[in-house]
Structure formats: C-alpha cells, structure tokens
Design a protein around this motif. Structure first.
Motif, PDB file in Angstrom:
ATOM      1  N   UNK A  19       0.857  -1.189   0.208  1.00 25.31           N
ATOM      2  CA  UNK A  19      -0.054   0.026   0.066  1.00 25.31           C
ATOM      3  C   UNK A  19       0.777   1.296  -0.043  1.00 25.31           C
ATOM      4  N   UNK A  20       0.772   2.196  -0.974  1.00 24.21           N
ATOM      5  CA  UNK A  20       1.731   3.190  -0.953  1.00 24.21           C
ATOM      6  C   UNK A  20       1.227   4.388  -0.145  1.00 24.21           C
ATOM      7  N   UNK A  21       2.139   5.019   0.559  1.00 23.26           N
ATOM      8  CA  UNK A  21       1.806   6.266   1.158  1.00 23.26           C
ATOM      9  C   UNK A  21       2.779   7.392   0.749  1.00 23.26           C
ATOM     10  N   UNK A  22       1.744   8.390   0.411  1.00 21.85           N
ATOM     11  CA  UNK A  22       2.395   9.924   0.060  1.00 21.85           C
ATOM     12  C   UNK A  22       3.355  10.324   0.962  1.00 21.85           C
ATOM     13  N   UNK A  23       4.657  10.555   0.813  1.00 19.90           N
ATOM     14  CA  UNK A  23       5.554  10.744   1.773  1.00 19.90           C
ATOM     15  C   UNK A  23       6.250  12.172   1.423  1.00 19.90           C
ATOM     16  N   UNK A 206       4.626  14.566  -3.552  1.00 22.86           N
ATOM     17  CA  UNK A 206       5.217  13.580  -2.709  1.00 22.86           C
ATOM     18  C   UNK A 206       5.731  12.580  -3.438  1.00 22.86           C
ATOM     19  N   UNK A 207       6.598  11.650  -2.419  1.00 17.08           N
ATOM     20  CA  UNK A 207       7.227  10.137  -3.263  1.00 17.08           C
ATOM     21  C   UNK A 207       6.425   9.161  -2.208  1.00 17.08           C
ATOM     22  N   UNK A 208       6.302   8.071  -3.163  1.00 16.12           N
ATOM     23  CA  UNK A 208       5.427   7.084  -2.607  1.00 16.12           C
ATOM     24  C   UNK A 208       6.364   5.815  -2.005  1.00 16.12           C
ATOM     25  N   UNK A 209       5.984   5.478  -0.685  1.00 12.36           N
ATOM     26  CA  UNK A 209       6.679   4.614   0.178  1.00 12.36           C
ATOM     27  C   UNK A 209       5.664   3.633   0.690  1.00 12.36           C
ATOM     28  N   UNK A 210       6.496   2.322   0.928  1.00 11.10           N
ATOM     29  CA  UNK A 210       5.479   1.421   1.603  1.00 11.10           C
ATOM     30  C   UNK A 210       5.307   1.711   3.032  1.00 11.10           C
ATOM     31  N   UNK A 211       4.421   0.908   3.711  1.00 11.54           N
ATOM     32  CA  UNK A 211       3.778   1.288   5.181  1.00 11.54           C
ATOM     33  C   UNK A 211       5.227   1.208   5.998  1.00 11.54           C
ATOM     34  N   UNK A 212       6.062   0.421   5.997  1.00 14.32           N
ATOM     35  CA  UNK A 212       7.060   0.107   6.811  1.00 14.32           C
ATOM     36  C   UNK A 212       8.524   0.597   6.197  1.00 14.32           C
ATOM     37  N   UNK A 213       8.648   1.151   4.924  1.00 18.78           N
ATOM     38  CA  UNK A 213       9.622   1.710   4.509  1.00 18.78           C
ATOM     39  C   UNK A 213      10.246   2.609   5.547  1.00 18.78           C
ATOM     40  N   UNK A 214      11.957   2.690   5.191  1.00 22.01           N
ATOM     41  CA  UNK A 214      12.572   3.581   6.172  1.00 22.01           C
ATOM     42  C   UNK A 214      12.438   4.971   5.658  1.00 22.01           C
ATOM     43  N   UNK A 215      12.283   5.912   6.433  1.00 24.35           N
ATOM     44  CA  UNK A 215      12.029   7.354   6.058  1.00 24.35           C
ATOM     45  C   UNK A 215      13.563   8.163   6.456  1.00 24.35           C
ATOM     46  N   UNK A 221       5.867  13.581   6.683  1.00 24.91           N
ATOM     47  CA  UNK A 221       4.617  13.378   6.852  1.00 24.91           C
ATOM     48  C   UNK A 221       4.106  12.358   5.761  1.00 24.91           C
ATOM     49  N   UNK A 222       3.265  11.246   6.320  1.00 20.04           N
ATOM     50  CA  UNK A 222       2.889  10.049   5.582  1.00 20.04           C
ATOM     51  C   UNK A 222       1.270   9.906   5.655  1.00 20.04           C
ATOM     52  N   UNK A 223       0.859   9.858   4.609  1.00 19.26           N
ATOM     53  CA  UNK A 223      -0.777   9.661   4.431  1.00 19.26           C
ATOM     54  C   UNK A 223      -0.941   8.511   3.290  1.00 19.26           C
ATOM     55  N   UNK A 224      -2.015   7.849   3.490  1.00 21.54           N
ATOM     56  CA  UNK A 224      -2.269   6.913   2.320  1.00 21.54           C
ATOM     57  C   UNK A 224      -2.493   7.502   1.005  1.00 21.54           C
ATOM     58  N   UNK A 225      -1.918   7.009   0.099  1.00 18.04           N
ATOM     59  CA  UNK A 225      -1.857   7.779  -1.278  1.00 18.04           C
ATOM     60  C   UNK A 225      -3.049   7.456  -2.077  1.00 18.04           C
ATOM     61  N   UNK A 226      -3.592   8.197  -3.036  1.00 14.70           N
ATOM     62  CA  UNK A 226      -4.479   7.989  -4.002  1.00 14.70           C
ATOM     63  C   UNK A 226      -4.082   7.327  -4.877  1.00 14.70           C
ATOM     64  N   UNK A 227      -2.912   6.895  -5.137  1.00 18.65           N
ATOM     65  CA  UNK A 227      -2.383   5.910  -6.202  1.00 18.65           C
ATOM     66  C   UNK A 227      -2.554   4.588  -5.766  1.00 18.65           C
TER      67      UNK A 227
END
Length: 275
Positions: A19-23, A206-215, A221-227
């Motif tokens: 699941x991508x998160x906008x970061x 934003x860039x897309x990162x997985x839920x547990x990806x390292x930032x 700031x991360x929120x669920x992506x519309x993608x």
C-alpha cells in the motif's frame, strides 16, 4: 545490459502488493527503491560490470566514460559514486550521494545523463521556484530549514565552486543537528545535471513509500496515497520505456553520418567555346 522482463517483473512483484503512502517533503522521504536509478540506466544501455553475487553494483555507460558505483556496505558516508572520465573537449568530474538520498531524486540526476542537456541551465531556478529561501551568500534552504544547498569555492585560490547539499536534523540556533544525508558535485559537474537533481529534490509532489519503509526522519509526513499499487508500478514502467526510447534516439543522432553539402548553384552551364 538490456533491462529484462524478469527484472521488471521482480520490481512489480515487490510494489504491487504494498500500500503506497504519500511521503513528504522529499528530502525526508528516505532511500526508496534503488532500482529507480539502476533500471533507468540499464534501459539506456548501461552495462553491469560488477560481480552479480556481490551487494555492490557497478554500471558503465555505453561509451565507457561514466561509471556508477552503488555500495551499501561502504565504510564511508557515500553509498553512491559517479565518475566521468575527461575527454578531448570536456574535463572529468565526480559526484557522490549518501545512503538516505531518495532514489527518485538521484534518478533525476542520472536520467539527465541519458538525454541531451538543455540550453543555459540555472541550478538555482527550481529551488527558488519551489519556495526555498535563497540567501545572498550562495546558499539556500528548504522551507523546514532541514535541507541546505551551498555553492562553495574550493579555496581562495580557485574560482570554480562545488555544490554541497545536506539534510540535517534540526539544531539549536546557529548549530546544525546531525547529518541525515549529503550530496556532493565537484566543480566540473555539468550544471544541467545539478539542476536536474535540484529539480527532483525541490519538487513539491510527494514520493511513494510502503507502510514500513525507512524514512529519512520521523518528521516526514505520510498519508495513504490516492494511487493504487499497480499505478505506482505502471509509472515506473512508463518512465523506463521513455528513457529507453530517448536513449535510442540520442544514439541514432550521434551515429548519423554527416550529410555532404549540396554543390553551389553556379547557374546554367555555358557552351564550350569552339576552337
């Protein structure tokens, strides 16, 4: 080394189930997937010359002038190193990048190696256009003041400056906090490449990162992506196809034989005089 369907499928398998998160902001998004860089160069004809069983990756450009090294076991702070050998008309140059440089930002730099440079680049333009604060002393900083750009002379005896980009934790007053990542471009790095890096860095999207990806930092700031996950995969494939097509077009233009100039129009032929 042509980028294979198996390699693209491996990328798709990893990202299609996440699941991508906008970061944002980008300088705190973390490293992401290194294949943003390596897939782009492989599609443009770069070849792997490193041991396939090693964690280190070394790629050479088709003309053997450029060499990219990715070493996640490096004992220094630079995980990425890119060197260009000098030619008869251009000097050699060197750039390096730390572990937590976002791969998409670094790909902005390496993608620019594939396409012809624009005319009269201005590396400062994308930064100021994105609302970063530019100081009068050849420095700029992001709106959160955590990312700093400096055009720094090598010494008082040399005129050509080098570019230094650092993201640091917040400090106190004039004292900066610990460094998160850095990028360095020596004094001969082409300006259009620096501009491409800074354009990707200052981009507000934003860039897309997985839920547990390292930032890069807990304040990202991360929120669920519309993608949807498949859209993330499709965007990667589309970019790779575009790079492959542009690289082929550039090679055709470089190898196209020069057209002989048309003979000058000398007017109608004159009759031969009789003896």
């Amino acid at each position: 080394m042509a980028l294979s369907e198996r390699q693209l499928a491996a990328y798709a398998d990893k990202h299609a189930g996440r699941i991508p998160f906008d970061t944002s902001p980008r300088h705190l998004a973390g490293p992401g997937d290194a294949r943003h860089v390596t897939h782009g160069l492989a599609a443009a004809g770069w070849s792997a010359v490193s041991d396939p069983l090693s964690a280190e990756i070394v790629l050479h450009s088709p003309d053997l002038r450029h060499r990219l090294q990715f070493d996640p076991q490096s004992t220094t702070s630079a995980w990425w190193r890119l060197r260009a050998e000098p030619t008869d008309t251009e000097p050699g140059w060197y750039a390096e990048f730390g572990e937590l440089v976002p791969a998409e930002v670094l790909a902005g730099f390496t993608d620019a190696l594939v396409v012809p440079p624009p005319q009269q680049p201005d590396p400062w333009h994308p930064v100021t256009a994105a609302g970063w604060h530019r100081d009068s002393d050849g420095t700029a900083r992001s709106p959160d003041s955590m990312c700093h750009i400096e055009l720094r002379p090598l010494s008082e005896f040399r005129d050509l400056p080098s570019w230094h980009v650092e993201t640091r934790e917040p400090g106190h007053g004039e004292f900066h906090g610990p460094r998160i990542w850095h990028a360095y471009f020596d004094e001969h790095t082409p300006a259009h490449l620096v501009e491409s890096f800074l354009t990707a860095l200052a981009d507000r999207s934003p860039l897309q990162r997985g839920m547990y990806d390292r930032t890069g930092h807990y304040s990202a700031v991360q929120k669920p992506s519309a993608l949807r996950p498949q859209q993330v995969v499709d965007a990667h494939t589309t970019r790779i196809d575009s790079l492959r097509a542009r690289a082929r077009s550039t090679r055709r233009q470089q190898t196209k034989p020069a057209t002989a100039p048309a003979p000058a129009n000398l007017g109608p032929a004159q009759p031969t005089a009789r003896r």
